[in-house]
Design a protein around this motif. Structure first.
Motif, PDB file in Angstrom:
ATOM      1  N   GLY A 186      -7.533  -3.623   6.256  1.00 16.15           N
ATOM      2  CA  GLY A 186      -8.027  -3.853   7.594  1.00 16.15           C
ATOM      3  C   GLY A 186      -7.017  -4.501   8.515  1.00 16.15           C
TER       4      GLY A 186
ATOM      5  N   GLY B 272      -6.822  -4.148  11.807  1.00 21.38           N
ATOM      6  CA  GLY B 272      -7.641  -4.679  12.886  1.00 21.38           C
ATOM      7  C   GLY B 272      -6.845  -5.109  14.099  1.00 21.38           C
TER       8      GLY B 272
ATOM      9  N   SER C  50      -0.346  -2.502   5.528  1.00 23.95           N
ATOM     10  CA  SER C  50      -1.697  -2.673   6.059  1.00 23.95           C
ATOM     11  C   SER C  50      -2.392  -1.331   6.236  1.00 23.95           C
ATOM     12  CB  SER C  50      -1.637  -3.407   7.409  1.00 23.95           C
ATOM     13  OG  SER C  50      -2.928  -3.791   7.808  1.00 23.95           O
TER      14      SER C  50
ATOM     15  N   GLU D 143      -5.671   0.827   7.717  1.00 21.93           N
ATOM     16  CA  GLU D 143      -6.656   0.787   8.809  1.00 21.93           C
ATOM     17  C   GLU D 143      -7.130   2.195   9.123  1.00 21.93           C
ATOM     18  OE1 GLU D 143      -9.300  -0.089  11.114  1.00 21.93           O
ATOM     19  OE2 GLU D 143      -8.105  -1.897  10.751  1.00 21.93           O
TER      20      GLU D 143
ATOM     21  N   LYS E 168       2.228   0.201   8.539  1.00 23.01           N
ATOM     22  CA  LYS E 168       0.832   0.411   8.917  1.00 23.01           C
ATOM     23  C   LYS E 168       0.445   1.838   8.536  1.00 23.01           C
ATOM     24  CE  LYS E 168       1.531  -0.507  13.257  1.00 23.01           C
ATOM     25  NZ  LYS E 168       1.389  -0.807  14.707  1.00 23.01           N
TER      26      LYS E 168
ATOM     27  N   GLN F 221      -2.723   4.635   8.572  1.00 22.76           N
ATOM     28  CA  GLN F 221      -4.065   5.011   8.991  1.00 22.76           C
ATOM     29  C   GLN F 221      -4.695   5.852   7.897  1.00 22.76           C
ATOM     30  OE1 GLN F 221      -4.324   6.930  12.808  1.00 22.76           O
ATOM     31  NE2 GLN F 221      -6.568   6.969  12.800  1.00 22.76           N
TER      32      GLN F 221
END
Length: 222
Positions: free
Chosen positions: A60, A62, A83, A85, A133, A135
C-alpha cells in the motif's frame, strides 16, 4: 476505480493530512494522527529496529507517507524500498498533502521525487535510498526477491478482508528473510491468528494514539 474522484483531503488530529475514500468510508491513515501512526507502527517498531542494509516491502504505497518517513529516518542505512499499490494516488493530489510542511519544507524535493518517480522500475532517490513502485493486485504479484521488513498498510480488514487473508500472509512470510519482520497497525484477533497459521511469531505491541495495540510478526530463524 478512480481514486482522485472519490477522495477528500482531511486533517488528522496531529495536523498531518490523510485521504478519505468516500466509496469505502475509510481513511488512508488514522484520524488520530497520520504522521504519529506511521512513525509508531512502521518507523519505531520496524525500520528503527534494523541496522545496515534493509530491503523493505510495502503493501500500500498510498499517499507515500511511509516511504517519505523511511527516507528521512534511514540514517546511514542503505534502503531498497519496494512498494505495491493497485490504485495509485495521482501526483497532483499527492502534492497537496502537507507532509513536507511538517518539516518546514526541508524535504519538499524528496516528497516530490517519491511521487514523480516512474512506476515499474527501480529509481535512485538519493545516495542510499532506492524506490520501486509497482502497480499491481496484492494477490497476483510475484515477488522475486527477499526482504528484511514488510510494512503492511492495506485498508482495514472490515473494508477489504481479502487483503488480510491466509494467502496474502503466506506470500508475506515467504518473501521475508529469516529474522524478517512485518508490522501493521491492525491488532484484530483473526489477523493475528492468520499470521500465526502461516508460521509467524506474532507479538501485540502498544498501539499508536487512538489504538490500544498493533501487531509485529517475525519470521523466526531456523
Amino acid at each position: 476505480m478512480s481514486i482522485e474522484d472519490k477522495v477528500e483531503l482531511k486533517v488528522s488530529d496531529d495536523g498531518s493530512h490523510t485521504l478519505f475514500v468516500k466509496e469505502l468510508d475509510e481513511h488512508y491513515h488514522s484520524v488520530n494522527g497520520a504522521y504519529n501512526e506511521a512513525m509508531h507502527v512502521f518507523m519505531n517498531a520496524g525500520l528503527n529496529q534494523f541496522t545496515g542494509d534493509v530491503n523493505i516491502l510495502e503493501f500500500g504505497f498510498g499517499t507515500g507517507l511511509n516511504a517519505f518517513l523511511t527516507a528521512i529516518e534511514k540514517g546511514d542505512k542503505n534502503i531498497f524500498y519496494h512498494s505495491l499499490e493497485k490504485y495509485p494516488v495521482k501526483e497532483e493530489l499527492a502534492l497537496q498533502l502537507n507532509y513536507q510542511h511538517l518539516f518546514e519544507g526541508k524535504y519538499q524535493k524528496l516528497f516530490q521525487d517519491l511521487h514523480a518517480s516512474d512506476w515499474e522500475k527501480e529509481v535512485q532517490i538519493d545516495i542510499n535510498f532506492s524506490l520501486k513502485k509497482q502497480q499491481c493486485d496484492f494477490k497476483e504479484v510475484v515477488l522475486e526477491q527477499k526482504y528484511n521488513l514488510i510494512y503492511f498498510d492495506a485498508f482495514a480488514p472490515d473494508v477489504q478482508p481479502n487483503l488480510w487473508s491466509k494467502e496474502i500472509f503466506k506470500k508475506c512470510f515467504e518473501a521475508l528473510l529469516p529474522g524478517g519482520v512485518l508490522t501493521t497497525y491492525c491488532a484484530k484477533g483473526v489477523v493475528r491468528r492468520t499470521m500465526q497459521e502461516v508460521g509467524f511469531k506474532v507479538e501485540r505491541l502498544p498501539g499508536p494514539p487512538g489504538k490500544r495495540e498493533m501487531l509485529k510478526a517475525t519470521k523466526i530463524e531456523m
